[in-house]
Motif scaffolding. Structure first.
Motif, PDB file in Angstrom:
ATOM      1  N   VAL A   1     -14.316 -83.296  -6.079  1.00  0.00           N
ATOM      2  CA  VAL A   1     -13.309 -84.262  -5.632  1.00  0.00           C
ATOM      3  C   VAL A   1     -13.511 -84.585  -4.160  1.00  0.00           C
ATOM      4  O   VAL A   1     -13.443 -85.754  -3.739  1.00  0.00           O
ATOM      5  CB  VAL A   1     -11.898 -83.710  -5.881  1.00  0.00           C
ATOM      6  N   TYR A   2     -13.776 -83.560  -3.357  1.00  0.00           N
ATOM      7  CA  TYR A   2     -13.949 -83.775  -1.917  1.00  0.00           C
ATOM      8  C   TYR A   2     -15.138 -84.683  -1.623  1.00  0.00           C
ATOM      9  O   TYR A   2     -15.081 -85.540  -0.736  1.00  0.00           O
ATOM     10  CB  TYR A   2     -14.144 -82.439  -1.201  1.00  0.00           C
TER      11      TYR A   2
ATOM     12  N   VAL B   1     -24.550 -78.331   2.782  1.00  0.00           N
ATOM     13  CA  VAL B   1     -25.391 -77.143   2.635  1.00  0.00           C
ATOM     14  C   VAL B   1     -25.291 -76.267   3.878  1.00  0.00           C
ATOM     15  O   VAL B   1     -25.151 -75.038   3.800  1.00  0.00           O
ATOM     16  CB  VAL B   1     -26.852 -77.548   2.359  1.00  0.00           C
ATOM     17  N   LEU B   2     -25.347 -76.897   5.050  1.00  0.00           N
ATOM     18  CA  LEU B   2     -25.236 -76.127   6.295  1.00  0.00           C
ATOM     19  C   LEU B   2     -23.879 -75.437   6.390  1.00  0.00           C
ATOM     20  O   LEU B   2     -23.783 -74.288   6.844  1.00  0.00           O
ATOM     21  CB  LEU B   2     -25.446 -77.055   7.498  1.00  0.00           C
ATOM     22  N   LEU B   3     -22.823 -76.131   5.971  1.00  0.00           N
ATOM     23  CA  LEU B   3     -21.490 -75.543   6.044  1.00  0.00           C
ATOM     24  C   LEU B   3     -21.368 -74.300   5.170  1.00  0.00           C
ATOM     25  O   LEU B   3     -20.802 -73.288   5.598  1.00  0.00           O
ATOM     26  CB  LEU B   3     -20.441 -76.575   5.620  1.00  0.00           C
ATOM     27  N   VAL B   4     -21.874 -74.358   3.953  1.00  0.00           N
ATOM     28  CA  VAL B   4     -21.698 -73.220   3.042  1.00  0.00           C
ATOM     29  C   VAL B   4     -22.628 -72.068   3.375  1.00  0.00           C
ATOM     30  O   VAL B   4     -22.462 -70.972   2.834  1.00  0.00           O
ATOM     31  CB  VAL B   4     -21.902 -73.651   1.578  1.00  0.00           C
TER      32      VAL B   4
ATOM     33  N   LEU C   1     -14.016 -82.315   4.920  1.00  0.00           N
ATOM     34  CA  LEU C   1     -15.358 -81.771   5.156  1.00  0.00           C
ATOM     35  C   LEU C   1     -15.278 -80.299   5.544  1.00  0.00           C
ATOM     36  O   LEU C   1     -16.065 -79.471   5.078  1.00  0.00           O
ATOM     37  CB  LEU C   1     -16.060 -82.582   6.252  1.00  0.00           C
ATOM     38  N   CYS C   2     -14.306 -79.975   6.393  1.00  0.00           N
ATOM     39  CA  CYS C   2     -14.151 -78.579   6.810  1.00  0.00           C
ATOM     40  C   CYS C   2     -13.704 -77.695   5.650  1.00  0.00           C
ATOM     41  O   CYS C   2     -14.192 -76.569   5.483  1.00  0.00           O
ATOM     42  CB  CYS C   2     -13.137 -78.486   7.949  1.00  0.00           C
ATOM     43  N   THR C   3     -12.767 -78.193   4.855  1.00  0.00           N
ATOM     44  CA  THR C   3     -12.227 -77.355   3.801  1.00  0.00           C
ATOM     45  C   THR C   3     -13.152 -77.245   2.594  1.00  0.00           C
ATOM     46  O   THR C   3     -12.925 -76.394   1.728  1.00  0.00           O
ATOM     47  CB  THR C   3     -10.862 -77.891   3.335  1.00  0.00           C
ATOM     48  N   TYR C   4     -14.170 -78.082   2.522  1.00  0.00           N
ATOM     49  CA  TYR C   4     -15.170 -77.909   1.462  1.00  0.00           C
ATOM     50  C   TYR C   4     -15.756 -76.501   1.528  1.00  0.00           C
ATOM     51  O   TYR C   4     -15.893 -75.817   0.509  1.00  0.00           O
ATOM     52  CB  TYR C   4     -16.276 -78.948   1.607  1.00  0.00           C
ATOM     53  N   ALA C   5     -16.095 -76.060   2.730  1.00  0.00           N
ATOM     54  CA  ALA C   5     -16.687 -74.729   2.889  1.00  0.00           C
ATOM     55  C   ALA C   5     -15.706 -73.639   2.484  1.00  0.00           C
ATOM     56  O   ALA C   5     -16.089 -72.626   1.888  1.00  0.00           O
ATOM     57  CB  ALA C   5     -17.141 -74.534   4.338  1.00  0.00           C
TER      58      ALA C   5
END
Length: 483
Positions: A164-165, A213-216, A351-355
């Motif tokens: 969804v994000y 990818v970088l965030l996770v 974007l922040c909360t995806y991680a």
């Protein structure tokens, strides 16, 4: 591990203050300490420090936070799918039922904790021990499947949120990019803006992949503190601006249908239950309270506030934009810098909360996978699984690029199971051998049946809409503005 919470984030975004946590620990440890992270919202964050209980007010704030996310932005379209009257009444009813199911889960967990002399049970453990208490020998022998089923739906829910994000990010970035040359400082002109065509929304999704990818790859929750704080601030500001805008200049509502077609009602159900999916937050919050005896009152108050807020945003949003309402109300905002900044703020928050959302399925899947390989392969395997899961969410988002249908599909498939189907059945399993009123059994059976019907009908209708869709780009991606 300790956590401090910050105000106002979507569906539970919380500022994290954590002791160091290196490579992923077991899924059981994650759910025992951090199941608040499994709320269903952008940052169902890691657990609260157990050495210091939280107050009644803090519990209420966290509960409200746990319900604020992208789902609320899709409620105006959900109301359109049900009709202004039926949609509003259905949101009120769904809020009551969802809150009741949360109370059922809390009651079952407290009862099993007392029976088993345990200080705390998470959602999965509660279901497992509830099945062990069942009079059915078969259910007792297969009780461990209760935890596995809950873990499965948690994984599906969280990865669904991530899909969804991605769609939300692509839609809003596309709209901002296409209108950037015509964006003004005047938010009150009544002019139709023809956007400058840019690339397909699915290309925006692919362009987001490297950043995701970088965030996770940040595996330490201490680093995620920054992400959670940014999400809290950006989404709180955005929601305030959106609320003040839709409350202005509501046109004559007499042209709007009171009841919509029954064929679109399942889409309403999926989106609505997606928004109310915060059942994963209730047990950890109850466990961390200074005086847990007051938790049912706080839970009832919190769900009442959320239900009224959801109904207001859904109804007012539909009244404000009518049949022009889009999958996310941010896509209906005027083409001026103030409201374009709202979209960008929400983009930053999502974007922040995806991680943060991604952390949940990662911590359920990765520990098991890592335990099967030599230690020297643990880190490469960890990162590889994260990369594959991110690519999976991106691929699914590309295959289903309609935000309204993604919301409905995720809500129907997984949220209905966790929020409506499992808790009533758990109550029957837990208390049947001790004697239950036939009316209580009937009530629980009806709620589970409603959840199952919504699960089947919502999933079917969302998939049917996707198959029948003829446009290469969905309506939600169109970016004609009215200033």
């Amino acid at each position: 591990m300790s956590v401090t919470k910050s105000a106002g984030a979507p569906q539970g975004a919380v500022t994290l203050k954590l002791d160091s946590m290196s490579t992923p620990e077991s899924a059981r440890k994650l759910q025992n300490k951090d199941s608040r992270f499994l709320d269903g919202g952008p940052s169902e964050s890691p657990g609260l420090e157990k050495t210091k209980g939280i107050t009644l007010f803090e519990t209420l704030v966290h509960l409200l936070k746990g319900n604020m996310g992208t789902g609320i932005l899709g409620l105006p379209l959900a109301v359109k799918n049900a009709g202004i009257l039926v949609g509003s009444l259905s949101l009120l009813l769904m809020g009551f039922i969802a809150g009741h199911c949360m109370l059922i889960l809390v009651r079952c967990a407290q009862h099993l904790c007392h029976r088993l002399n345990k200080p705390f049970l998470d959602y999965g453990d509660t279901v497992m021990h509830g099945l062990e208490a069942s009079p059915s020998t078969w259910l007792q022998n297969h009780a461990h499947w209760g935890r596995r089923i809950v873990s499965f739906f948690l994984i599906v829910t969280q990865l669904g949120f991530c899909c969804v994000y991605i769609v939300f990010l692509a839609d809003n970035l596309k709209q901002v990019a296409e209108a950037i040359n015509s964006t003004t400082n005047n938010c009150h002109n009544n002019e139709t803006i023809i956007p400058t065509p840019t690339m397909d929304s699915r290309l925006y999704m692919l362009s987001l992949l490297p950043f995701l990818v970088l965030l996770v790859f940040f595996r330490n929750l201490r680093v995620m503190t920054i992400f959670s704080m940014l999400a809290n601030i950006s989404m709180l500001v955005s929601l305030v601006i959106i609320a003040q805008y839709i409350a202005q200049g509501i046109p004559d509502p007499s042209q709007l249908p009171l009841v919509a077609s029954w064929k679109t009602y399942p889409l309403f159900f999926g989106t609505a239950i997606f928004s109310f999916e915060s059942i994963g937050v209730v047990l950890p919050l109850e466990n961390k309270m200074e005086d847990a005896r007051h938790f049912p009152v706080i839970l009832s108050l919190g769900i009442s506030i959320i239900t009224l807020l959801y109904t207001s945003i859904g109804a007012l949003g539909y009244l404000r934009f009518g049949d022009d309402i889009k999958a996310s109300i941010t896509l209906n905002m005027p083409n001026c810098w103030l409201y374009q900044s709202v979209k960008l703020l929400y983009v930053i928050g999502i974007l922040c909360t995806y991680a943060l959302q991604f952390y949940v399925p990662a911590e359920i899947i990765i520990p098991f996978a890592v335990s099967q390989v030599p230690k020297r392969w643990a880190l490469p395997l960890d990162l590889s699984i994260r990369f594959v899961l991110v690519c999976l969410t991106c691929i699914l988002a590309i295959l289903v690029p309609r935000l309204d249908l993604v919301l409905s599909l995720v809500g129907s498939v997984s949220s209905s199971a966790l929020a409506l189907i499992i808790p009533p059945l758990l109550e029957i399993s837990t208390f049947y051998s001790e004697g239950m009123s036939p009316l209580t059994i009937l009530k629980d059976a009806l709620i589970s049946i409603v959840g199952f019907v919504g699960f089947v009908a919502g999933t079917y209708q969302a998939l049917h809409e996707l198959i029948e869709s003829e446009d290469s780009l969905p309506f939600s991606n169109s970016t004609t503005f009215v200033q």
